[in-house]
Scaffold this active site. Sequence first.
Site, PDB file in Angstrom:
ATOM      1  N   GLY A  73       0.828  -1.192   0.000  1.00 53.72           N
ATOM      2  CA  GLY A  73       0.000   0.000   0.000  1.00 53.72           C
ATOM      3  C   GLY A  73       0.866   1.246   0.000  1.00 53.72           C
ATOM      4  N   GLY A 122       0.457  -4.803   1.017  1.00 54.81           N
ATOM      5  CA  GLY A 122      -0.841  -4.733   0.358  1.00 54.81           C
ATOM      6  C   GLY A 122      -0.921  -5.560  -0.908  1.00 54.81           C
ATOM      7  CD  GLU A 145       3.438  -5.241   6.379  1.00 53.23           C
ATOM      8  OE1 GLU A 145       2.821  -5.194   5.307  1.00 53.23           O
ATOM      9  OE2 GLU A 145       4.140  -6.224   6.730  1.00 53.23           O
ATOM     10  CG  ASP A 153      -1.966  -3.768   7.047  1.00 55.08           C
ATOM     11  OD1 ASP A 153      -0.866  -4.112   6.553  1.00 55.08           O
ATOM     12  OD2 ASP A 153      -2.613  -2.805   6.602  1.00 55.08           O
TER      13      ASP A 153
END
Length: 350
Positions: A73, A122, A145, A153
């Site tokens: 992301g 992502g 991350e 996530d």
Amino acid sequence: MASISSGNGQEDQVLVEEKSFVRTLILNRPKQLNALSFDMISPLLELFLLYEKDSNVKLVILKGKGRAFCAGGDVAAVVRDINNGKWKSGAIFFRKEYTLNYLMATYSKPQVSILNGIVMGGGAGCSVHGSFRVATENSVFAMPETALGLFPDIGASYFLSRLPGHFGEYLGLTGARLDGAEMLACGLATHLVPSAKLPSLEAALHMVDSSDQAVISAIIGEYSELPMLKEQSAYHRLAVINRCFSRRTVEDILSALEREATNKVDDWIVASIQSLKKASPTSLKISLRSIREGRLQGVGQCLVREYRMVCHVMQGEVSKDFVEGCRAILVDKDRNPKRFSSFSFAVGAS
């Protein structure tokens, strides 16, 4: 080839190819390694919703333009909003991204993701939840991350917790990279197809007139190979990973790795220790607990919980590590976060 306009005058970030009963969606930010922007996630969500209701669409293919499938992301843009006092803009971004992840995880039609290149963060979220994940010799997977002050996530607490043994904890905490063969071995990929065969595979898939997953799997299987793992692969060390990363706390995991290092000279163990020590201590603790909770939850529950968690992170309620990690890794690229929360690993449990 059709395109989906972002509405802001920029080059379209999602391209669409229509071939009979098949729709191919192409992530089109090659200079940014196809990092997911809001202007990519919004049309992707709209198209997946549209195709699910369209009886003329039997199969959806997702791939990236250039040398990456998707590097994650666009969290640098999220951090810019946070620094401008607009954390809620990031909340909207993540909510839409997680909605897309859930739609893919529960999709009624087969999704084939062609992972010919970088697959991180992502990018894993918009592929691993789908039916088929086709890796190649060019694939590079990672969940980096914790080095950014965030946590794995996009539903990662669901799919990492379901990898063999405690391999998911290892990947989520260290941010270790896997190649295509390792992705296949642990189940992150469903097939491995040499990149030279991808044009033939896509041509065969374009002829599909069925949503039967067995039919799709058989077609991909015709082009697939079963590669050998490299001798230095972390997957060969699953026994050690299970011994160390099954421990209750981050402190215990680190201590177990250090004991292993005293008993045997192994560059892999040293690299794992270094990765943990460079990551945000707060992120490591959050990540470990998230993966452990994910083992007992469905994908929807994981995504809802992760959304609440990421909103707390964006507001800086636990630490400011996310902003500093993105500065060090993505913006200034000095790879030297100066203000990671500095409490000792000896304090508190994960």
